[in-house]
Motif scaffolding. Structure first.
Motif, mmCIF file in Angstrom:
data_model
loop_
_atom_site.group_PDB
_atom_site.id
_atom_site.type_symbol
_atom_site.label_atom_id
_atom_site.label_comp_id
_atom_site.label_asym_id
_atom_site.label_seq_id
_atom_site.Cartn_x
_atom_site.Cartn_y
_atom_site.Cartn_z
ATOM 1 N N ARG A 87 -2.242 13.971 -9.109
ATOM 2 C CA ARG A 87 -2.077 14.553 -10.439
ATOM 3 C C ARG A 87 -3.280 14.387 -11.365
ATOM 4 N NH1 ARG A 87 1.291 17.171 -8.603
ATOM 5 N NH2 ARG A 87 3.474 17.431 -9.209
ATOM 6 N N ILE A 88 -4.147 13.408 -11.084
ATOM 7 C CA ILE A 88 -5.222 13.125 -12.036
ATOM 8 C C ILE A 88 -6.607 13.258 -11.414
ATOM 9 C CG2 ILE A 88 -6.180 11.390 -13.613
ATOM 10 C CD1 ILE A 88 -3.380 10.214 -13.881
ATOM 11 N N THR A 89 -6.891 12.466 -10.390
ATOM 12 C CA THR A 89 -8.267 12.402 -9.888
ATOM 13 C C THR A 89 -8.619 13.531 -8.937
ATOM 14 O OG1 THR A 89 -7.609 10.958 -8.048
ATOM 15 C CG2 THR A 89 -8.256 9.895 -10.117
ATOM 16 N N GLY A 90 -7.627 14.064 -8.213
ATOM 17 C CA GLY A 90 -7.907 15.155 -7.285
ATOM 18 C C GLY A 90 -8.387 14.671 -5.928
ATOM 19 N N PRO A 91 -8.679 15.620 -5.010
ATOM 20 C CA PRO A 91 -9.014 15.269 -3.625
ATOM 21 C C PRO A 91 -10.328 14.530 -3.444
ATOM 22 C CG PRO A 91 -9.358 17.613 -4.018
ATOM 23 C CD PRO A 91 -8.677 17.075 -5.234
ATOM 24 N N GLY A 92 -11.212 14.546 -4.434
ATOM 25 C CA GLY A 92 -12.487 13.864 -4.274
ATOM 26 C C GLY A 92 -12.370 12.354 -4.320
ATOM 27 N N ASN A 93 -11.231 11.861 -4.793
ATOM 28 C CA ASN A 93 -10.998 10.425 -4.895
ATOM 29 C C ASN A 93 -10.033 9.991 -3.806
ATOM 30 O OD1 ASN A 93 -9.412 7.975 -5.999
ATOM 31 N ND2 ASN A 93 -11.176 8.092 -7.367
ATOM 32 N N GLU A 94 -10.232 8.784 -3.250
ATOM 33 C CA GLU A 94 -9.427 8.340 -2.115
ATOM 34 C C GLU A 94 -8.410 7.272 -2.491
ATOM 35 O OE1 GLU A 94 -9.371 9.612 0.802
ATOM 36 O OE2 GLU A 94 -11.045 10.990 0.587
ATOM 37 N N ILE A 95 -8.039 7.181 -3.764
ATOM 38 C CA ILE A 95 -7.084 6.148 -4.162
ATOM 39 C C ILE A 95 -5.722 6.395 -3.518
ATOM 40 C CG2 ILE A 95 -6.355 7.351 -6.275
ATOM 41 C CD1 ILE A 95 -6.137 4.595 -7.597
ATOM 42 N N GLY A 96 -5.369 7.666 -3.301
ATOM 43 C CA GLY A 96 -4.109 7.977 -2.643
ATOM 44 C C GLY A 96 -4.086 7.515 -1.198
ATOM 45 N N HIS A 97 -5.247 7.629 -0.535
ATOM 46 C CA HIS A 97 -5.350 7.159 0.849
ATOM 47 C C HIS A 97 -5.096 5.654 0.906
ATOM 48 C CE1 HIS A 97 -7.858 7.216 4.828
ATOM 49 N NE2 HIS A 97 -6.573 7.069 5.033
ATOM 50 N N ALA A 157 -13.466 -2.794 -3.870
ATOM 51 C CA ALA A 157 -14.864 -2.417 -3.609
ATOM 52 C C ALA A 157 -14.958 -1.393 -2.482
ATOM 53 C CB ALA A 157 -15.677 -3.661 -3.263
ATOM 54 N N LEU A 158 -14.192 -1.597 -1.414
ATOM 55 C CA LEU A 158 -14.225 -0.665 -0.292
ATOM 56 C C LEU A 158 -13.619 0.680 -0.684
ATOM 57 C CD1 LEU A 158 -13.258 -3.135 2.554
ATOM 58 C CD2 LEU A 158 -15.433 -1.924 2.337
ATOM 59 N N ALA A 159 -12.560 0.660 -1.498
ATOM 60 C CA ALA A 159 -11.946 1.912 -1.941
ATOM 61 C C ALA A 159 -12.890 2.697 -2.836
ATOM 62 C CB ALA A 159 -10.637 1.620 -2.680
ATOM 63 N N ALA A 160 -13.584 1.993 -3.748
ATOM 64 C CA ALA A 160 -14.498 2.659 -4.682
ATOM 65 C C ALA A 160 -15.699 3.271 -3.974
ATOM 66 C CB ALA A 160 -14.959 1.666 -5.751
ATOM 67 N N THR A 161 -16.139 2.628 -2.880
ATOM 68 C CA THR A 161 -17.326 3.113 -2.166
ATOM 69 C C THR A 161 -16.975 3.966 -0.958
ATOM 70 O OG1 THR A 161 -17.389 1.068 -0.853
ATOM 71 C CG2 THR A 161 -18.690 1.124 -2.880
ATOM 72 N N GLN A 162 -15.683 4.279 -0.781
ATOM 73 C CA GLN A 162 -15.273 5.036 0.403
ATOM 74 C C GLN A 162 -15.994 6.373 0.557
ATOM 75 O OE1 GLN A 162 -11.045 5.731 0.771
ATOM 76 N NE2 GLN A 162 -11.172 6.034 2.967
ATOM 77 N N PRO A 163 -16.201 7.149 -0.530
ATOM 78 C CA PRO A 163 -16.941 8.400 -0.354
ATOM 79 C C PRO A 163 -18.336 8.196 0.234
ATOM 80 C CG PRO A 163 -15.835 8.372 -2.481
ATOM 81 C CD PRO A 163 -15.697 6.994 -1.913
ATOM 82 N N LEU A 164 -18.939 7.017 0.006
ATOM 83 C CA LEU A 164 -20.270 6.738 0.531
ATOM 84 C C LEU A 164 -20.217 6.327 1.992
ATOM 85 C CD1 LEU A 164 -21.807 4.780 -2.493
ATOM 86 C CD2 LEU A 164 -22.140 7.185 -1.890
#
Length: 379
Positions: free
Chosen positions: A24-34, A235-242
């Motif tokens: 609902r907020i961050t969209g698919p670019g963020n992996e917090i849902g994962h 830390a791992l969740a925040a850097t997951q896109p990298l």
């Protein structure tokens, strides 16, 4: 219903809020849902493998047998997850037939009914089918039950930890293999074996905590261990896109494995926490209440529209961008609607069904031998 580990309902609430935030907020670019989904998987592995080990111990003690325990496990799981799931699918199918719901359900209807949504999404569609996307994780959960239950109930209880090690190793190997072969991200994301290793990690943690004079329990029960684990997961969740872009399959798989271990260890840390403050925080009334109805909330939330994105609302602003406060109101409204649906579902469907299960257990206890009564109460 009374046999619960303090703090885990709060963890369920946090996990489902993570999923809602991404949708609902961050969209698919963020992996917090994962991260939220992986927490659910590790938590299920922690609880369910412990239950299955306890049931197998009854078989080892010759107080029960394989088919009775398998029937009991599947019956209890069916009562917990089937009623609201199939009711939702039936309602959505009826609304679709009447022209009030998206036709996206039709092509995958048989997959959804068979708990194969992840196969439909990852291997057939290769894209996320709108409001039905989140059903993939529920399918993984059901496949875990069907896969793990017979195997753990057939194998002696002393083999269960080794079995979890094998599933963990096979899952990690599958992640590396899919990375080497450059499989599409959605295929790897929804692959059963690529997720089962999270359940196995939860089972490994549960087995370690059950040991007498467990060193793992002594370490994980410390508040400072919990804080370190939370920082590591964050830390791992925040850097997951990298690190998802890591060129080496070995590096990617290693980081992925570390991420899963930290998540499972966090679940175990909460389960055996010696911190009254931490448990008290997770047992906060509203958080524990949301965790108790988290299954219904997760199931329904993606079908509740974001009102700020409706065509009529956009038309009110002349086709211009919808103001942030309207978007915030839309998110808040969709959360409240999903919460109300989940509460009604729990009050009128899920809780009565669980009471039925409890009454049947009591009836079985009243007609059983004294030794069998103790087993039934523990189960």
């Amino acid at each position: 219903m009374e046999n619960r580990i303090r703090g885990l309902d709060g963890l369920r609430a946090i996990a489902v809020l993570m999923v809602f935030t991404q949708h609902r907020i961050t969209g698919p670019g963020n992996e917090i849902g994962h991260l939220g989904v992986w927490i659910f998987f590790a938590l299920s592995g922690f609880l369910i493998t412990g239950i299955l080990t306890g049931q197998r111990e009854k078989i080892d003690d010759e107080t029960s047998h394989f088919f009775a325990e398998l029937k009991r496990f599947l019956f209890r799981r069916t009562l917990r997850i089937f009623p609201v799931y199939y009711l939702l699918l039936a309602v959505m199918a009826a609304l679709m037939g009447l022209g009030f719901a998206s036709p996206w359900l039709a092509p995958g209807l048989l997959f959804h009914f068979a708990y194969l949504s992840n196969i439909w999404i990852g291997d057939v569609l290769h894209y996320w089918p709108g409001p039905y996307s989140h059903l993939w994780s529920l399918s993984i959960e059901e496949q875990f039950y069907i896969f793990f239950a017979p195997l753990l109930l057939i194998a002696p209880a002393r083999w269960h930890l080794k079995f979890c090690y094998v599933v963990f190793a096979a899952g990690v190997a599958s992640i590396m293999l899919m990375r080497i072969e450059n499989e599409p991200a959605i295929v790897a994301y929804t692959n059963p074996l690529g997720n089962f290793w999270l359940f196995a990690l939860g089972g490994i943690g549960a087995a370690w905590l059950r040991r007498e004079q467990s060193v793992a329990r002594q370490i994980l029960s410390r508040p400072q261990t919990f804080i370190a684990l939370v920082c590591g997961v964050a830390a791992l969740a925040a850097t997951q896109p990298l690190w998802k872009l890591a060129a080496s399959p070995v590096v990617y798989t290693g980081i992925c494995m570390l991420y899963g271990v930290c998540i499972a260890a966090t679940v175990c840390s909460i389960a055996c926490s010696g911190s009254a403050r931490l448990v008290g925080l997770l047992e906060t009334r509203w958080l524990a209440s949301l965790g108790r109805i988290s299954y219904g909330f997760y199931l329904y939330h993606n079908f509740v529209p974001n009102f700020a994105r409706l065509a009529r609302v956009k038309a009110m602003f002349g086709g211009q961008a919808v103001p942030w406060w309207v978007q915030a109101l839309g998110v808040a409204a969709s959360f409240v609607v999903a919460l109300v649906l989940a509460k009604l579902s729990w009050r009128y469907i899920e809780e009565p069904v669980l009471r039925l299960k409890t009454r049947q257990t009591v009836r079985a206890v009243n007609t059983a031998t004294p030794a069998r009564r103790a087993d039934l109460y523990r189960g």
